[in-house]
Write a protein that holds these residues in place. Structure first.
Motif, short mmCIF file in Angstrom:
data_model
loop_
_atom_site.label_atom_id
_atom_site.label_comp_id
_atom_site.label_asym_id
_atom_site.label_seq_id
_atom_site.Cartn_x
_atom_site.Cartn_y
_atom_site.Cartn_z
N MET A 100 -3.70 24.60 21.43
CA MET A 100 -3.91 24.96 20.02
C MET A 100 -2.55 24.99 19.31
N ILE A 101 -2.49 24.40 18.11
CA ILE A 101 -1.25 24.36 17.35
C ILE A 101 -1.03 25.72 16.67
N ASP A 102 0.18 26.31 16.88
CA ASP A 102 0.51 27.57 16.21
C ASP A 102 1.47 27.27 15.06
N GLU A 103 1.98 28.32 14.45
CA GLU A 103 2.83 28.13 13.26
C GLU A 103 4.08 27.31 13.56
N ARG A 104 4.72 27.58 14.71
CA ARG A 104 5.98 26.89 15.01
C ARG A 104 5.75 25.41 15.32
N THR A 105 4.65 25.08 15.98
CA THR A 105 4.39 23.67 16.26
C THR A 105 3.76 22.96 15.07
N ALA A 106 3.13 23.75 14.17
CA ALA A 106 2.50 23.14 12.99
C ALA A 106 3.55 22.55 12.05
N PRO B 23 0.43 10.49 22.65
CA PRO B 23 -0.62 11.52 22.68
C PRO B 23 -0.17 12.74 23.47
N PRO B 24 -0.63 13.94 23.06
CA PRO B 24 -0.29 15.15 23.82
C PRO B 24 -0.83 15.07 25.24
N LEU B 25 -0.18 15.80 26.14
CA LEU B 25 -0.63 15.85 27.52
C LEU B 25 -1.68 16.94 27.69
N PRO B 26 -2.72 16.70 28.46
CA PRO B 26 -3.71 17.75 28.73
C PRO B 26 -3.06 18.93 29.46
N GLU B 27 -3.53 20.11 29.16
CA GLU B 27 -2.99 21.32 29.76
C GLU B 27 -3.04 21.26 31.29
N LEU C 223 7.83 24.91 32.61
CA LEU C 223 8.52 24.35 31.45
C LEU C 223 8.79 25.44 30.42
N PRO C 224 9.93 25.38 29.73
CA PRO C 224 10.19 26.35 28.65
C PRO C 224 9.06 26.31 27.62
N ASP C 225 8.73 27.48 27.08
CA ASP C 225 7.51 27.64 26.27
C ASP C 225 7.49 26.71 25.05
N ALA C 226 8.59 26.61 24.31
CA ALA C 226 8.59 25.80 23.09
C ALA C 226 8.30 24.33 23.40
N TYR C 227 8.92 23.82 24.45
CA TYR C 227 8.70 22.41 24.82
C TYR C 227 7.29 22.22 25.36
N ARG C 228 6.84 23.16 26.13
CA ARG C 228 5.49 23.05 26.71
C ARG C 228 4.42 23.00 25.62
N ARG C 229 4.57 23.86 24.62
CA ARG C 229 3.60 23.86 23.51
C ARG C 229 3.65 22.55 22.75
N PHE C 230 4.85 21.99 22.61
CA PHE C 230 5.00 20.74 21.87
C PHE C 230 4.28 19.60 22.58
N VAL C 231 4.54 19.43 23.89
CA VAL C 231 3.97 18.27 24.59
C VAL C 231 2.47 18.41 24.82
N LEU D 105 12.44 10.20 21.28
CA LEU D 105 12.13 11.26 22.24
C LEU D 105 11.52 10.64 23.49
N LEU D 106 12.10 10.95 24.63
CA LEU D 106 11.58 10.42 25.88
C LEU D 106 10.32 11.18 26.29
N ALA D 107 9.37 10.47 26.84
CA ALA D 107 8.11 11.08 27.26
C ALA D 107 8.28 11.77 28.61
N LEU D 108 7.60 12.89 28.78
CA LEU D 108 7.55 13.58 30.07
C LEU D 108 6.52 12.88 30.95
N ASP D 109 6.92 12.52 32.16
CA ASP D 109 6.00 11.88 33.11
C ASP D 109 5.25 12.97 33.88
N PRO D 110 3.97 13.18 33.60
CA PRO D 110 3.26 14.29 34.26
C PRO D 110 3.01 14.06 35.74
N ASP D 111 3.21 12.83 36.22
CA ASP D 111 3.00 12.52 37.64
C ASP D 111 4.29 12.59 38.45
#
Length: 580
Positions: A1-7, A22-26, A40-48, A62-68
């Protein structure tokens, strides 16, 4: 869910028409974290997970995070915090082969390369710090590891860093700059700037002038840094300015003299070293100025002053005193004085010896390092280091192992069985690294082979490398699993070791290793496929044609296609290997 800081960044991106992946699934992010033993640090985690993953961003994007991704380096501790003042940083960050220089970080953006010196290029990139005192901050590093130490961006977290780019029209249209071009505090306003901005500015000044051979700061620049080291409101800024002063010019003794009276112990300690190393300051004046600090309230300052003045009596008092910090500080000065003061060597070593049994592990580790520096001159130093290999504290054992393994002394090899069985994977890995490079692995092949099944993936790869370098390859059924290891960096290293072995005549076609190489041709990682194609160039036979033809048809990289085509063309019809 997008909060104020990510909005906010989401809205600014929409306004600019910029796109992210596209955002990564939780659940995929959670699996990535569990697999790598990190959070992952909270701010970056919420962003991705809510805004996007990779795409529009600073410099080249911005480089993409490889979830695998599976990488043991992510779980390491990034060595430097925002207020750390590196010394010989490129050596400090690579003290142990187990850790990469920038372990505990993930890449965020590649900046534009900079010609640092004539025909010498720095490769700055932005990384997110996952561990240590700078966790959550963005740090600029030199990807080549040569030209400047890590510099933490003043933004408090990833979202603030990313919004700075969104809010600056110049940075959005100019993709070819770096953080060195970023507007920020300058020399004249170091004293008034926000502390994070001022510390960043001091580090940037030290980097741009400190590592260059051809440039030195002019006198007014040095005076400005010295003034900030004395008068800046923030102790963080004063320390950074004093450190930067010593980096921007080779001899800053005359500018550092007033800093000996600075209000911060850190500034005084830095100034002692700058004045003591100066050829411009009269030696008698320098010693007189430093001598007053032998009674300083701070034990680190007293130890630094005693070292600069070569005062063995003061150092001995610190080593034998009740203050833990004082003992640790004095031990840090012992290795230097052992070489400078042959006549005081015996006194210092005798005072340091009882600290090998100090109740505090950090003091014992410092004592091991100090005693290890004297092993050429003190006959009992070697046995003491061997005894420290059984200390219950891992840092103490690491200090002893490091001294023994890097000494080049043949007696260090006698400790190999103990080191290879140490519960600390860093020590096991370092032992394999040194044995593979310097030692007779053949004599200990059984012990090294046992580590091919080590629970730590990097130790497994180091064991294979050591055996292959020594010309003592393990059975292929023990070798092949490493070529399909789920840990990417380990698989890369095992493949590189295999390629070297293939070039020296083995392994041949048809075995488990050859079959594992065939399977790797279908790996999603382009570098894995490339290394594998080179390894197969010398070993494939006509029986390999179906596998190679299928890999060639599926391959989209022209270099790998060229290599596979060469192999197919070279394979003789009677089934003999392709050859070099």
């Amino acid at each position: 869910m997008i909060d104020e800081r990510t909005a906010r960044p989401a809205a600014k991106l929409a306004e600019l028409g910029a796109e992210l992946g596209p955002p990564l699934p939780e659940n995929r992010v959670a699996a990535f974290e569990e697999r790598n033993g990190i959070r992952l640090p909270d701010a970056y985690r919420r962003f991705v997970t809510t805004v996007g993953n990779g795409g529009a961003g600073p410099y080249r994007g911005l480089l993409a995070l490889d979830p695998d991704l599976r990488d043991p380096q992510l779980a390491g501790t990034f060595r430097y915090g925002p207020d750390d003042l590196p010394g010989m940083w490129s050596w400090e960050t690579t003290e142990w082969a187990y850790w990469d220089m920038y372990c505990g970080t993930v890449p965020l953006a590649r900046q534009h390369d900079i010609e640092w010196e004539y025909h010498e290029t720095a490769e700055p990139e932005s990384r997110l710090v996952l561990s240590g005192p700078g966790r959550g901050r963005v740090v600029m590093v030199d990807a080549s590891g040569d030209w400047f130490p890590p510099i933490h961006h003043p933004a408090p977290d990833f979202l603030a860093w990313y919004e700075e780019w969104l809010d600056d029209p110049r940075s959005r249209v100019h993709r070819y700059g770096s953080d060195f071009d970023r507007p920020g505090a300058r020399l004249h306003d170091l004293r008034a700037a926000d502390p994070d901005e001022a510390v960043w500015a001091a580090h940037r000044m030290a980097a741009t002038m400190g590592n260059r051979v051809t440039e030195q700061a002019p006198p007014n620049f040095c005076e400005g840094l010295a003034g900030a080291a004395l008068d800046a409101p923030s102790a963080r800024v004063r320390g950074a300015a004093a450190w930067a002063l010593g980096r921007v010019r080779r001899d800053v003794g005359r500018y550092a003299l007033p800093l000996l009276r600075g209000r911060d112990p850190r500034v005084r300690r830095i100034a002692i070293r700058q004045v003591a190393a100066s050829a411009e300051v009269d030696r008698a004046d320098a010693e007189a100025s430093i001598r007053g600090l032998l009674a300083d309230a701070d034990p680190d300052v007293r130890a630094a002053a005693a070292s600069a003045l070569r005062d063995v009596a003061v150092l001995r008092a610190l080593l034998t005193g009740p203050d833990r910090r004082a003992r640790r500080a004095a031990l840090g000065e012992v290795p230097v004085l052992l070489h400078r003061l042959p006549d005081g060597r015996d006194v210092l070593v005798r005072a340091a010896r009882p600290l090998l049994r100090d109740p505090h592990p950090d003091v014992r580790a410092a004592a091991v390092t100090a005693i290890g520096a004297a092993r050429e001159h003190v006959p009992w130093a070697g046995p003491m280091l061997h005894a420290a290999l059984t200390d219950p504290s891992a840092p103490v054992r690491r200090a002893a192992a490091g001294r023994l393994l890097r000494s080049g002394d043949p007696s260090a090899l006698q400790a190999a069985p103990v080191l290879l069985a140490d519960p600390d994977p860093v020590i096991r890995h370092e032992t394999l690294y040194r044995l593979g490079r310097d030692g007779p692995v053949r004599d200990r092949a059984a012990g090294v082979r046992a580590l091919l099944a080590d629970p730590d993936p990097q130790v497994r790869a180091a064991a294979l490398h050591a055996l292959l370098e020594a010309g003592a390859p393990p059975p292929e059924d023990e070798w092949a699993p490493l070529l399909t290891d789920p840990c990417g960096p380990v698989r890369h290293r095992a493949l590189r070791s295999t390629l070297r072995a293939v070039r020296h005549g083995g392994p041949g076609p048809g075995g488990p290793v050859h079959e594992a190489l065939h399977r790797t041709l279908a790996a999603p990682d382009r570098e894995l496929r490339s290394t594998t194609s080179f390894a197969l160039e010398r070993t494939c036979t006509a029986e390999c044609r179906p596998v190679l033809a299928a890999a060639l048809a599926a391959e989209d990289d022209r270099v790998i296609r060229h290599t596979l085509g060469k192999i197919l063309d070279a394979i003789s019809r009677d089934g003999t290997p392709a050859g070099p």
